[in-house]
Design a protein around this motif. Structure first.
Motif, mmCIF file in Angstrom:
data_model
loop_
_atom_site.group_PDB
_atom_site.id
_atom_site.type_symbol
_atom_site.label_atom_id
_atom_site.label_comp_id
_atom_site.label_asym_id
_atom_site.label_seq_id
_atom_site.Cartn_x
_atom_site.Cartn_y
_atom_site.Cartn_z
ATOM 1 N N ILE A 66 0.866 -1.179 0.000
ATOM 2 C CA ILE A 66 0.000 0.000 0.000
ATOM 3 C C ILE A 66 0.902 1.228 0.000
ATOM 4 O O ILE A 66 1.796 1.346 0.830
ATOM 5 N N GLU A 67 0.672 2.115 -0.929
ATOM 6 C CA GLU A 67 1.523 3.298 -1.060
ATOM 7 C C GLU A 67 0.663 4.548 -1.203
ATOM 8 O O GLU A 67 -0.252 4.588 -2.030
ATOM 9 N N SER A 68 0.954 5.554 -0.378
ATOM 10 C CA SER A 68 0.234 6.819 -0.429
ATOM 11 C C SER A 68 1.193 7.963 -0.703
ATOM 12 O O SER A 68 2.395 7.857 -0.432
ATOM 13 N N GLN A 69 0.665 9.047 -1.246
ATOM 14 C CA GLN A 69 1.475 10.221 -1.550
ATOM 15 C C GLN A 69 1.172 11.345 -0.556
ATOM 16 O O GLN A 69 0.010 11.607 -0.245
ATOM 17 N N TYR A 70 2.227 11.961 -0.090
ATOM 18 C CA TYR A 70 2.122 13.104 0.805
ATOM 19 C C TYR A 70 2.967 14.243 0.239
ATOM 20 O O TYR A 70 3.925 14.008 -0.492
ATOM 21 N N SER A 71 2.613 15.472 0.590
ATOM 22 C CA SER A 71 3.386 16.634 0.173
ATOM 23 C C SER A 71 3.475 17.611 1.332
ATOM 24 O O SER A 71 2.741 17.502 2.317
ATOM 25 N N THR A 72 4.389 18.578 1.223
ATOM 26 C CA THR A 72 4.557 19.609 2.254
ATOM 27 C C THR A 72 4.377 20.977 1.607
ATOM 28 O O THR A 72 5.354 21.661 1.286
ATOM 29 N N THR A 127 -2.242 13.501 -0.055
ATOM 30 C CA THR A 127 -2.741 13.936 -1.358
ATOM 31 C C THR A 127 -3.491 12.824 -2.100
ATOM 32 O O THR A 127 -4.551 13.068 -2.668
ATOM 33 N N SER A 128 -2.942 11.595 -2.112
ATOM 34 C CA SER A 128 -3.614 10.512 -2.843
ATOM 35 C C SER A 128 -2.996 9.170 -2.465
ATOM 36 O O SER A 128 -2.003 9.115 -1.733
ATOM 37 N N SER A 129 -3.609 8.105 -2.982
ATOM 38 C CA SER A 129 -3.089 6.751 -2.777
ATOM 39 C C SER A 129 -3.000 6.040 -4.118
ATOM 40 O O SER A 129 -3.854 6.243 -4.999
ATOM 41 N N ASN A 130 -2.000 5.196 -4.258
ATOM 42 C CA ASN A 130 -1.905 4.342 -5.428
ATOM 43 C C ASN A 130 -2.791 3.119 -5.243
ATOM 44 O O ASN A 130 -3.238 2.817 -4.131
ATOM 45 N N SER A 131 -3.036 2.412 -6.322
ATOM 46 C CA SER A 131 -3.730 1.139 -6.212
ATOM 47 C C SER A 131 -2.874 0.176 -5.397
ATOM 48 O O SER A 131 -1.642 0.243 -5.411
ATOM 49 N N VAL A 132 -3.532 -0.719 -4.685
ATOM 50 C CA VAL A 132 -2.813 -1.754 -3.949
ATOM 51 C C VAL A 132 -2.084 -2.648 -4.954
ATOM 52 O O VAL A 132 -2.634 -3.001 -6.000
ATOM 53 N N ARG A 133 -0.862 -3.010 -4.639
ATOM 54 C CA ARG A 133 -0.056 -3.837 -5.543
ATOM 55 C C ARG A 133 0.285 -5.152 -4.851
ATOM 56 O O ARG A 133 0.780 -5.158 -3.710
ATOM 57 N N ILE A 134 0.033 -6.263 -5.533
ATOM 58 C CA ILE A 134 0.387 -7.592 -5.035
ATOM 59 C C ILE A 134 1.345 -8.228 -6.032
ATOM 60 O O ILE A 134 1.022 -8.356 -7.217
ATOM 61 N N THR A 135 2.513 -8.599 -5.558
ATOM 62 C CA THR A 135 3.508 -9.232 -6.423
ATOM 63 C C THR A 135 3.934 -10.557 -5.819
ATOM 64 O O THR A 135 3.860 -10.764 -4.603
ATOM 65 N N GLY A 136 4.395 -11.461 -6.657
ATOM 66 C CA GLY A 136 4.863 -12.742 -6.156
ATOM 67 C C GLY A 136 5.213 -13.676 -7.298
ATOM 68 O O GLY A 136 5.154 -13.307 -8.479
ATOM 69 N N SER A 137 5.577 -14.892 -6.919
ATOM 70 C CA SER A 137 5.950 -15.916 -7.896
ATOM 71 C C SER A 137 5.000 -17.093 -7.773
ATOM 72 O O SER A 137 4.782 -17.612 -6.673
ATOM 73 N N LEU A 138 4.436 -17.512 -8.900
ATOM 74 C CA LEU A 138 3.562 -18.681 -8.955
ATOM 75 C C LEU A 138 4.391 -19.872 -9.431
ATOM 76 O O LEU A 138 5.048 -19.798 -10.477
ATOM 77 N N VAL A 139 4.361 -20.947 -8.645
ATOM 78 C CA VAL A 139 5.166 -22.131 -8.962
ATOM 79 C C VAL A 139 4.272 -23.199 -9.565
ATOM 80 O O VAL A 139 3.333 -23.681 -8.914
ATOM 81 N N PHE A 140 4.559 -23.561 -10.801
ATOM 82 C CA PHE A 140 3.819 -24.632 -11.483
ATOM 83 C C PHE A 140 4.779 -25.793 -11.740
ATOM 84 O O PHE A 140 5.854 -25.602 -12.310
ATOM 85 N N GLN A 154 6.432 -14.899 -12.626
ATOM 86 C CA GLN A 154 6.365 -13.644 -11.877
ATOM 87 C C GLN A 154 5.085 -12.912 -12.281
ATOM 88 O O GLN A 154 4.826 -12.706 -13.469
ATOM 89 N N VAL A 155 4.274 -12.548 -11.284
ATOM 90 C CA VAL A 155 2.987 -11.932 -11.591
ATOM 91 C C VAL A 155 2.778 -10.719 -10.692
ATOM 92 O O VAL A 155 3.219 -10.694 -9.538
ATOM 93 N N THR A 156 2.102 -9.702 -11.251
ATOM 94 C CA THR A 156 1.780 -8.476 -10.505
ATOM 95 C C THR A 156 0.304 -8.160 -10.680
ATOM 96 O O THR A 156 -0.210 -8.124 -11.800
ATOM 97 N N PHE A 157 -0.366 -7.942 -9.543
ATOM 98 C CA PHE A 157 -1.780 -7.573 -9.538
ATOM 99 C C PHE A 157 -1.926 -6.154 -9.021
ATOM 100 O O PHE A 157 -1.176 -5.713 -8.152
#
Length: 290
Positions: free
Chosen positions: A72-78, A169-182, A271-274
């Motif tokens: 989860i990543e949000s943006q702040y400013s001063t 100021t705002s938030s980015n979309s939630v990001r989920i990353t990882g490796s799928l093992v087949f 490698q997959v990113t949601f």
């Protein structure tokens, strides 16, 4: 009575799961990730009332999830930084803080003792005029006081806790990353190749039109201005939590790997990113566990 012909010959079986059969080997089900498309519903309920239910016509891709991260990543400013003198008069404030302003003042005073210099001549004229008007003492005292104050400000800053306060100021979309093992236990075509191919299809547009937008609009009207179909939204289930709705931003799979004689890969790590469809708030975090 002859048997009626099958009507579901070309349909995907509901509840079909593709991928490695880790669950059948006794692996804890909470260690398996399940990915499946969702359908947006209750649109007539208005904005924010939509539902996202699993698409029963689509298969579920199941795998082991490694090195997965939820970000989860949000943006702040001063904005208050630009409201202080440092932002409006940066050169002057810099000279005061570094001591250059005080040094410049002493240089001017010192020049008055140099009878050959132009600065000395100008300083002498100013001093003579001050003495003639009877304000020489007050003038000298004022200059000395100002010089002392400038020297006292050396090494000081107008940066404070107040003007450095962070403003959301705002938030980015939630990001989920990882490796799928087949990994293939018995059939590499279905346990590896089919699962990887399905993920790649979900990450791609359903269809992209080859027709010009202008030509299509002339033939079919407004609907032809949007002839292509975007990738589906999906849900991700892992560790007793459900993350939805998500979009698949990227799928990266090696094309070189141990293979069967038919060219089917035996084991791959994908490698997959949601990304979440929108930015999330605290309620979305709570809803993950439901």
């Amino acid at each position: 009575m002859p048997n009626a012909p099958a009507t579901n010959k070309n349909k995907t079986t509901n509840g079909n799961t593709i991928g490695s059969t880790w669950g059948e080997k006794g692996l804890n089900k909470n260690l398996l990730v399940k990915i499946r498309p969702v359908i947006e519903g209750n649109i007539e309920g208005g904005q924010g009332a939509q539902t996202y239910d699993a698409d029963a016509s689509q298969p579920t891709v199941e795998s082991i999830f490694e090195d997965a991260e939820f970000t989860i990543e949000s943006q702040y400013s001063t904005p208050f930084e630009s409201s202080n003198p440092e932002g409006r008069l940066p050169n002057l404030m810099g000279m005061i803080q570094s001591g250059q302003a005080a040094a410049a003042g002493y240089s001017i005073f010192a020049a008055a003792g140099d009878p050959t210099g132009a600065a000395g001549a100008a300083a002498s004229v100013a001093a003579s005029a001050a003495r003639a008007s009877g304000v020489a003492g007050a003038f000298s005292e004022t200059l000395n006081s100002a010089q002392a104050e400038l020297q006292g400000l050396m090494g000081k800053s107008n940066f404070t806790k107040l003007n450095s306060r962070q403003i959301f100021t705002s938030s980015n979309s939630v990001r989920i990353t990882g490796s799928l093992v087949f990994q293939a236990w018995s059939d590499a075509a279905t346990e590896v190749e089919a699962a990887v191919s399905q993920l790649q299809r979900w990450a791609s547009a359903k269809s992209l039109s080859n027709t010009s937008l202008i030509v299509g609009a002339l033939d079919e009207g407004l609907s032809a201005m949007f002839p292509s179909e975007i990738p589906p939204m999906v849900q991700l289930q892992y560790g007793g939590k459900t993350y939805k709705p998500l979009v698949i931003e990227s799928v990266s799979a090696p094309i070189t790997a141990p293979m069967t004689k038919d060219g089917n890969r035996i084991a791959v790590k994908v490698q997959v990113t949601f990304l979440s469809l929108t930015a999330w708030d605290q309620q979305n975090i709570i809803d993950m566990g439901r």
